[in-house]
Motif scaffolding. Structure first.
Motif, PDB file in Angstrom:
ATOM      1  N   GLU A  68       0.827  -1.201   0.000  1.00 54.27           N
ATOM      2  CA  GLU A  68       0.000   0.000   0.000  1.00 54.27           C
ATOM      3  C   GLU A  68       0.866   1.257   0.000  1.00 54.27           C
ATOM      4  OE1 GLU A  68      -3.393  -0.281   2.831  1.00 54.27           O
ATOM      5  OE2 GLU A  68      -2.656   1.643   3.547  1.00 54.27           O
ATOM      6  N   ASN A  69       2.020   1.179   0.650  1.00 52.71           N
ATOM      7  CA  ASN A  69       2.875   2.346   0.855  1.00 52.71           C
ATOM      8  C   ASN A  69       4.319   1.862   0.765  1.00 52.71           C
ATOM      9  OD1 ASN A  69       4.318   4.513   1.820  1.00 52.71           O
ATOM     10  ND2 ASN A  69       3.149   4.742   3.726  1.00 52.71           N
ATOM     11  N   ALA A  70       4.948   2.097  -0.385  1.00 52.76           N
ATOM     12  CA  ALA A  70       6.264   1.510  -0.639  1.00 52.76           C
ATOM     13  C   ALA A  70       7.372   2.153   0.196  1.00 52.76           C
ATOM     14  CB  ALA A  70       6.605   1.620  -2.127  1.00 52.76           C
ATOM     15  N   SER A  71       7.171   3.391   0.658  1.00 48.52           N
ATOM     16  CA  SER A  71       8.218   4.010   1.481  1.00 48.52           C
ATOM     17  C   SER A  71       7.611   4.669   2.718  1.00 48.52           C
ATOM     18  CB  SER A  71       9.021   5.010   0.664  1.00 48.52           C
ATOM     19  OG  SER A  71       8.145   5.902   0.007  1.00 48.52           O
ATOM     20  N   PRO A  72       7.203   3.840   3.655  1.00 45.67           N
ATOM     21  CA  PRO A  72       6.571   4.378   4.868  1.00 45.67           C
ATOM     22  C   PRO A  72       7.594   5.044   5.785  1.00 45.67           C
ATOM     23  CG  PRO A  72       6.858   2.005   5.061  1.00 45.67           C
ATOM     24  CD  PRO A  72       7.284   2.377   3.669  1.00 45.67           C
ATOM     25  N   SER A  73       7.146   6.052   6.522  1.00 49.41           N
ATOM     26  CA  SER A  73       7.991   6.671   7.548  1.00 49.41           C
ATOM     27  C   SER A  73       8.049   5.734   8.755  1.00 49.41           C
ATOM     28  CB  SER A  73       7.394   8.013   7.981  1.00 49.41           C
ATOM     29  OG  SER A  73       6.155   7.780   8.634  1.00 49.41           O
ATOM     30  N   GLU A  74       8.973   6.020   9.677  1.00 53.00           N
ATOM     31  CA  GLU A  74       9.060   5.184  10.868  1.00 53.00           C
ATOM     32  C   GLU A  74       7.735   5.208  11.638  1.00 53.00           C
ATOM     33  OE1 GLU A  74      12.353   5.766  13.601  1.00 53.00           O
ATOM     34  OE2 GLU A  74      11.238   4.687  15.153  1.00 53.00           O
ATOM     35  N   ASP A  75       7.129   6.385  11.728  1.00 58.55           N
ATOM     36  CA  ASP A  75       5.830   6.513  12.398  1.00 58.55           C
ATOM     37  C   ASP A  75       4.780   5.630  11.740  1.00 58.55           C
ATOM     38  OD1 ASP A  75       6.164   8.233  14.472  1.00 58.55           O
ATOM     39  OD2 ASP A  75       4.611   9.631  13.767  1.00 58.55           O
ATOM     40  N   GLU A  76       4.737   5.691  10.410  1.00 58.45           N
ATOM     41  CA  GLU A  76       3.744   4.892   9.682  1.00 58.45           C
ATOM     42  C   GLU A  76       3.978   3.404   9.907  1.00 58.45           C
ATOM     43  OE1 GLU A  76       2.614   7.896   5.998  1.00 58.45           O
ATOM     44  OE2 GLU A  76       4.401   6.655   5.832  1.00 58.45           O
ATOM     45  N   ILE A  77       5.238   2.998   9.936  1.00 59.01           N
ATOM     46  CA  ILE A  77       5.553   1.584  10.182  1.00 59.01           C
ATOM     47  C   ILE A  77       5.060   1.189  11.563  1.00 59.01           C
ATOM     48  CG2 ILE A  77       7.424  -0.072  10.574  1.00 59.01           C
ATOM     49  CD1 ILE A  77       9.054   1.550   8.451  1.00 59.01           C
ATOM     50  N   ARG A  78       5.375   2.009  12.561  1.00 55.71           N
ATOM     51  CA  ARG A  78       4.990   1.661  13.936  1.00 55.71           C
ATOM     52  C   ARG A  78       3.473   1.596  14.104  1.00 55.71           C
ATOM     53  NH1 ARG A  78       9.102   1.360  17.695  1.00 55.71           N
ATOM     54  NH2 ARG A  78      11.118   2.116  16.950  1.00 55.71           N
ATOM     55  N   PHE A  79       2.753   2.549  13.498  1.00 57.38           N
ATOM     56  CA  PHE A  79       1.297   2.504  13.634  1.00 57.38           C
ATOM     57  C   PHE A  79       0.688   1.357  12.842  1.00 57.38           C
ATOM     58  CE2 PHE A  79       1.705   6.794  15.401  1.00 57.38           C
ATOM     59  CZ  PHE A  79       0.947   6.581  16.540  1.00 57.38           C
ATOM     60  N   HIS A  80       1.229   1.093  11.665  1.00 63.68           N
ATOM     61  CA  HIS A  80       0.685  -0.004  10.875  1.00 63.68           C
ATOM     62  C   HIS A  80       0.876  -1.338  11.598  1.00 63.68           C
ATOM     63  CE1 HIS A  80      -0.604  -2.039   7.177  1.00 63.68           C
ATOM     64  NE2 HIS A  80       0.237  -2.978   7.567  1.00 63.68           N
ATOM     65  N   LEU A  81       1.997  -1.477  12.299  1.00 61.89           N
ATOM     66  CA  LEU A  81       2.315  -2.742  12.971  1.00 61.89           C
ATOM     67  C   LEU A  81       1.853  -2.766  14.425  1.00 61.89           C
ATOM     68  CD1 LEU A  81       5.918  -3.412  11.570  1.00 61.89           C
ATOM     69  CD2 LEU A  81       3.757  -4.339  10.739  1.00 61.89           C
ATOM     70  N   ALA A  82       1.046  -1.790  14.830  1.00 61.85           N
ATOM     71  CA  ALA A  82       0.614  -1.732  16.238  1.00 61.85           C
ATOM     72  C   ALA A  82      -0.232  -2.944  16.621  1.00 61.85           C
ATOM     73  CB  ALA A  82      -0.158  -0.445  16.504  1.00 61.85           C
ATOM     74  N   GLY A  83      -0.834  -3.595  15.643  1.00 58.29           N
ATOM     75  CA  GLY A  83      -1.644  -4.777  15.927  1.00 58.29           C
ATOM     76  C   GLY A  83      -0.838  -6.072  15.930  1.00 58.29           C
ATOM     77  N   ASN A  84       0.474  -5.962  15.876  1.00 57.45           N
ATOM     78  CA  ASN A  84       1.346  -7.142  15.968  1.00 57.45           C
ATOM     79  C   ASN A  84       2.228  -6.988  17.202  1.00 57.45           C
ATOM     80  OD1 ASN A  84       0.880  -6.775  12.832  1.00 57.45           O
ATOM     81  ND2 ASN A  84       1.385  -8.924  13.187  1.00 57.45           N
ATOM     82  N   LEU A  85       2.151  -7.936  18.091  1.00 54.66           N
ATOM     83  CA  LEU A  85       2.941  -7.872  19.316  1.00 54.66           C
ATOM     84  C   LEU A  85       4.127  -8.819  19.237  1.00 54.66           C
ATOM     85  CD1 LEU A  85       0.149  -7.793  22.052  1.00 54.66           C
ATOM     86  CD2 LEU A  85       1.156  -5.906  20.776  1.00 54.66           C
ATOM     87  N   CYS A  86       5.260  -8.346  19.761  1.00 54.68           N
ATOM     88  CA  CYS A  86       6.456  -9.166  19.898  1.00 54.68           C
ATOM     89  C   CYS A  86       6.938  -9.010  21.332  1.00 54.68           C
ATOM     90  CB  CYS A  86       7.548  -8.685  18.936  1.00 54.68           C
ATOM     91  SG  CYS A  86       9.138  -9.511  19.228  1.00 54.68           S
ATOM     92  N   ARG A  87       7.126 -10.116  22.029  1.00 54.05           N
ATOM     93  CA  ARG A  87       7.577 -10.011  23.419  1.00 54.05           C
ATOM     94  C   ARG A  87       9.081 -10.186  23.548  1.00 54.05           C
ATOM     95  NH1 ARG A  87       3.686  -7.159  25.594  1.00 54.05           N
ATOM     96  NH2 ARG A  87       4.629  -6.234  23.778  1.00 54.05           N
ATOM     97  N   CYS A  88       9.790 -10.387  22.425  1.00 46.41           N
ATOM     98  CA  CYS A  88      11.235 -10.613  22.514  1.00 46.41           C
ATOM     99  C   CYS A  88      12.071  -9.400  22.105  1.00 46.41           C
ATOM    100  CB  CYS A  88      11.669 -11.763  21.606  1.00 46.41           C
ATOM    101  SG  CYS A  88      10.866 -13.343  21.878  1.00 46.41           S
ATOM    102  N   THR A  89      11.758  -8.811  20.965  1.00 49.25           N
ATOM    103  CA  THR A  89      12.751  -7.936  20.326  1.00 49.25           C
ATOM    104  C   THR A  89      12.752  -6.500  20.808  1.00 49.25           C
ATOM    105  OG1 THR A  89      11.237  -7.267  18.582  1.00 49.25           O
ATOM    106  CG2 THR A  89      12.605  -9.204  18.157  1.00 49.25           C
ATOM    107  N   GLY A  90      11.634  -6.023  21.347  1.00 44.18           N
ATOM    108  CA  GLY A  90      11.562  -4.607  21.676  1.00 44.18           C
ATOM    109  C   GLY A  90      11.246  -3.736  20.473  1.00 44.18           C
ATOM    110  N   TYR A  91      10.954  -4.342  19.336  1.00 45.15           N
ATOM    111  CA  TYR A  91      10.413  -3.699  18.128  1.00 45.15           C
ATOM    112  C   TYR A  91      11.422  -2.928  17.272  1.00 45.15           C
ATOM    113  CZ  TYR A  91       5.990  -4.925  20.284  1.00 45.15           C
ATOM    114  OH  TYR A  91       4.973  -5.611  20.862  1.00 45.15           O
ATOM    115  N   ASP A  92      12.471  -2.364  17.860  1.00 49.21           N
ATOM    116  CA  ASP A  92      13.355  -1.526  17.043  1.00 49.21           C
ATOM    117  C   ASP A  92      13.949  -2.306  15.869  1.00 49.21           C
ATOM    118  OD1 ASP A  92      12.799   0.572  18.643  1.00 49.21           O
ATOM    119  OD2 ASP A  92      14.781   0.738  19.561  1.00 49.21           O
TER     120      ASP A  92
END
Lengths: 158, 298
Positions: A119-143
């Motif tokens: 949908e968005n070939a060059s998302p900003s960091e903000d856009e990436i974080r909001f788009h992936l807000a519905g995916n949880l990871c308990r290991c990596t800390g997301y960065d």
């Protein structure tokens, strides 16, 4: 018991028919009936995104879709992501950035990332974080995941 | 999950027949993001799930001279994905962008959010602020209620046995109008509103005075709360700190929240005022076509 129905779908580009009772979620059918166990069960209530698949072009939590709703639909699962001659650029990026540890959330993150980049070939960091807000990871800390998505967006395969 | 039958009617008449044929035990399914979870946890125990997504009437999304028609099963992403609708009815788009994450927004509908009738529903204050009306079909025919009259208590609403929401209709927006919804949550995303505020304002041609305004709050009463007094405090007034403060005071006064793990009564009343002020300022800026500072997670 409610009667099982024949459900006709396309999964990863192949026509697939399966039997499903109305009470079965798409996640259950993918894993238990079709042996597509790359899609993971995390919370089973729509919070964690581990079961994300792409349904008619949109990322959805397959634990919150009834399998019978997939009638006539197109599904993409993690099994359809890799190319015949190697990994998809997103998979390479997750490996390259070490964006996983236990790996349970990874198929969901990769499917969400695929939907985002389509949908968005060059998302900003903000856009990436909001788009992936519905995916949880308990290991990596997301960065590392965010960096992997940025790498994938650049099409870089380190 | 417990056993149930599933039907996916193609017409509204068939859906009404299915729902009214077994009203106590039938539930309509739109996005399923609440319903499927509630069935799994046995909070709801339907014998029949009626998938309403194949009914054309419930998939309407039409912006015209008369206003906006929003089918009850239209998922959130389609609303903010339409630039014209997101600009004209921005409060609803604001709501749809913060209901759950991307996966939820692919499926969840504004109609479903309304029918769940949770006091903290993020889209209902926007419907109320934008003076939306809810079109209901049932065995007795069609009827309409104002969005502010739809919910009657936590999880309760005016739907009678066998009825379902068909669409939500919004009047045309004024020439100089703006709207906004935001909520307070202790994190950036994926949470339930501690307080939410939706506002829609109409300004005069100069953009310097309020012609009218409608303000509604979430999570501070047993139902989404229309605060007529807050709009009345703005109507006819110049756009000024005093008028906006008076509207915020009216919102604070109208809020009757409870203490719970998300916030205390005192905090929620305070935040009702703070958010009302900020939401009005954002709606005014949008009406004037000014650059605004709002972004999700702020």
């Amino acid at each position: 018991m409610a009667k099982q129905r024949i459900v006709s779908t396309s999964i990863n580009g192949n026509p697939v028919e399966f039997l499903a009772a109305p009470r079965q979620t798409l996640l259950e059918v993918l894993r238990d009936n079709l042996d597509l166990i790359g899609t993971k069960e995390g919370c089973s209530n729509g919070n964690c995104g581990a079961c994300t698949v792409i349904f008619n072009g949109r990322p959805v939590d397959s634990c919150l879709v009834l399998a019978v709703e997939a009638e006539g639909g197109e599904l993409e699962t993690i099994e359809g992501v890799a190319l015949t001659d190697g990994l998809h650029v997103i998979q390479d990026a997750f490996l390259g950035q070490a964006a996983l540890q236990c790996g349970i959330c990874t198929p969901g993150f990769i499917m969400s990332t695929k939907a985002l980049l389509e949908e968005n070939a060059s998302p900003s960091e903000d856009e990436i974080r909001f788009h992936l807000a519905g995916n949880l990871c308990r290991c990596t800390g997301y960065d590392k995941i965010v960096r992997a998505v940025q790498q994938a967006a650049e099409g870089v395969t380190n | 999950m417990r056993d149930f039958e599933y039907e996916a009617p193609m017409s509204l008449d068939d859906a009404v027949a299915l729902l009214s044929g077994n009203p106590a035990a039938a539930k309509p399914l739109a996005g399923g993001t609440d319903l499927i979870d509630h069935i799994r946890t046995r909070r709801l125990e339907p014998d029949l799930v009626v998938d309403v997504k194949k009914i054309p009437d419930l998939n309407v999304l039409e912006l015209g001279d008369d206003g906006l028609r929003l089918g009850a099963a239209v998922p959130c992403y389609r609303i903010y994905g339409d630039p014209q609708i997101a600009a004209a009815y921005s409060a609803v788009a604001d709501s749809c962008r913060i209901i759950g994450g991307t996966q939820i927004q692919s499926r969840a509908s504004v109609g479903g959010n309304l029918c769940n009738s949770g006091p903290a529903a993020d889209s209902t204050p926007s419907l109320i602020a934008l003076a939306a009306r809810v079109v209901i079909a049932g065995p007795g025919g069609r009827r309409e209620v104002a969005a502010e009259d739809f919910c009657t208590g936590p999880g309760q609403n005016v739907l009678e046995s066998g009825e379902l929401v068909v669409e939500i209709v919004f009047p045309a927006r004024p020439a100089v109008g703006g709207s906004h919804y935001r909520r307070f949550i202790p994190r950036n995303e994926m949470d339930i509103a501690v307080v939410g505020v939706g506002a829609a304002v109409e300004l005069d041609e100069s953009g310097q005075s309020f012609v009218s305004a409608r303000i509604a709050l979430a999570a501070v009463a047993p139902t989404p709360l229309y605060v007529e007094a807050a709009g009345a405090a703005l109507a006819g007034q110049p756009v000024s700190d005093e008028a906006i403060a008076a509207a915020a005071a009216a919102a604070r006064e109208a809020a009757t929240p409870i203490d719970d793990m998300r916030g205390t009564v005192e905090f929620r009343k305070h935040i009702s005022g703070v958010l009302t002020e900020r939401v009005i300022r954002e709606a005014v800026a949008r009406a004037r076509g000014e650059e605004t500072g709002y972004r999700i997670g702020q």
